[in-house]
Design an enzyme around this catalytic site. Structure first.
Site, PDB file in Angstrom:
ATOM      1  N   ARG A 110      21.398  44.504  43.517  1.00 64.48           N
ATOM      2  CA  ARG A 110      22.550  44.033  44.284  1.00 64.48           C
ATOM      3  C   ARG A 110      23.855  44.217  43.522  1.00 64.48           C
ATOM      4  O   ARG A 110      24.885  44.580  44.101  1.00 64.48           O
ATOM      5  CB  ARG A 110      22.347  42.558  44.664  1.00 64.48           C
ATOM      6  N   LYS A 145      47.932  43.697  44.778  1.00 65.48           N
ATOM      7  CA  LYS A 145      47.130  42.925  45.738  1.00 65.48           C
ATOM      8  C   LYS A 145      45.654  43.271  45.530  1.00 65.48           C
ATOM      9  O   LYS A 145      45.014  43.933  46.341  1.00 65.48           O
ATOM     10  CB  LYS A 145      47.580  43.210  47.161  1.00 65.48           C
ATOM     11  N   LYS A 177      62.487  41.804  42.695  1.00 61.02           N
ATOM     12  CA  LYS A 177      62.197  41.669  44.120  1.00 61.02           C
ATOM     13  C   LYS A 177      63.129  40.654  44.763  1.00 61.02           C
ATOM     14  O   LYS A 177      63.939  39.995  44.085  1.00 61.02           O
ATOM     15  CB  LYS A 177      60.732  41.281  44.310  1.00 61.02           C
ATOM     16  N   GLU A 222      63.775  46.239  44.399  1.00 59.96           N
ATOM     17  CA  GLU A 222      63.492  46.281  45.828  1.00 59.96           C
ATOM     18  C   GLU A 222      64.781  46.045  46.608  1.00 59.96           C
ATOM     19  O   GLU A 222      65.534  45.117  46.311  1.00 59.96           O
ATOM     20  CB  GLU A 222      62.467  45.198  46.178  1.00 59.96           C
ATOM     21  N   ASP A 243      62.107  48.512  51.235  1.00 60.60           N
ATOM     22  CA  ASP A 243      61.177  47.586  51.885  1.00 60.60           C
ATOM     23  C   ASP A 243      61.363  47.564  53.399  1.00 60.60           C
ATOM     24  O   ASP A 243      62.449  47.278  53.905  1.00 60.60           O
ATOM     25  CB  ASP A 243      61.380  46.174  51.320  1.00 60.60           C
TER      26      ASP A 243
END
Length: 312
Positions: A110, A145, A177, A222, A243
């Site tokens: 597995r 992410k 950002k 950004e 963005d």
């Protein structure tokens, strides 16, 4: 100016990180008592041979990690890979073979299938995005992410699919950002503009970062409007992240960049899917970053099929 992030490959560092992760995964599955079912049903001396078979077509990734998992479960198992990383595979194709203790093979089953399914799923999705922008200048990048603890493995899988790695972590690049800018405005009524933020970052690097590291420390910012783009172009970031802009806005951003600062690369991000990526790439940006590569790739299914079993 720096222009590229660290690109992950299978090396000693990644192998050490994978080994630590796999040891935890083995403890999670086998605990202190081992595989109770195999102990109850399979003689200790039983030997066998099994094939790892792809159930779906796609791009294979994770074979070195699977081989490492097998050896950590049972050092006497023999793992043989038949394909190279990043190779296209068809449903029903055998990608590897395991020989040795039947108990050991079942204990590793597995874990190695999970590894291959997850990493090959990422590589397969990355390849689909890469192929979708073929013929344009755009390169496909991942994001942060990622699954906690799996980041370097997942970014490695993106590379195996033909994609590129964005920054590995907060420690290896500056990316200014909207929340950095928003907090600056909240903390100080004057705050700082996007261009000022770039200049502050540059000054901090010059003063606080050793020269040999400073030379390869990327500064990216950004922006979410063409007005912000106009402002930051003169500040000299290495990269500008555009963005949630439309293809028309991206095309205009490329035109303005080419006129003012052609050495700065542009990255498009936000809401980009396979269905809408081509117009984004055709706008002329150099980079497209896609969180879905690592946060929601479909798994590529693999199975373990016995070739021979000897009860001993």
């Amino acid at each position: 100016m720096a222009s590229e992030f660290q690109q992950i490959r299978w090396d000693e560092t990644l192998e050490r990180e994978a080994s630590a992760l796999l040891r935890r995964a083995i403890r999670e599955d086998l605990g202190q008592r081992g595989d109770l079912t195999s102990k109850a049903l399979i003689p200790r001396q039983a030997q066998g041979e099994a094939a790892v078979v792809a159930r779906n077509a796609g791009i294979v990734a994770g074979l070195p990690a699977a081989a490492l998992a097998v050896k950590l479960v049972d050092p006497n198992l023999i793992w043989t890979s038949f394909l190279a990383e990043g190779q296209r595979i068809e449903a029903g194709q055998c990608v590897a073979r395991i020989q040795g203790s039947v108990r050991g093979i079942l204990a590793a089953e597995r874990l190695l299938l999970n590894l291959l399914s997850r990493l090959s799923g990422i590589a397969t999705l990355a390849r689909r995005f890469v192929e979708a922008v073929a013929g344009t200048r755009a390169r496909i990048y991942d994001t942060r992410k990622t699954t906690p603890g799996w980041r370097r493995l997942e970014k490695y899988a993106v590379r195996m699919g033909g994609g590129c790695n964005h920054r590995t972590g907060l420690y290896d690049a500056i990316l200014i950002k909207d929340n950095h800018l928003a907090f600056g405005r909240q903390a100080d009524s004057n705050g700082f503009s996007p261009a000022e933020a770039v200049r502050l970052a540059r000054r901090w690097i010059e003063r606080r970062v050793p020269a040999e590291i400073a030379a390869r420390t990327i500064v990216e910012i950004e922006v979410d409007s063409l007005a912000q783009l106009d402002e930051v172009l003169s500040a000299g970031p290495d990269l500008i992240l555009l963005d949630n802009m439309t293809p028309d806005q991206l095309s205009e951003a490329v035109r303005r960049r080419d006129a003012i600062a052609p050495g700065i690369e542009l990255e498009a991000s936000g809401g980009i899917q396979l269905e809408n990526i081509l117009p984004v790439a055709q706008a002329g940006v150099e980079r497209i970053s896609i969180g879905a590569l690592t946060h929601s790739p479909p798994a590529l299914d693999f199975g373990l099929d016995w070739l021979d079993r000897t009860m001993g």
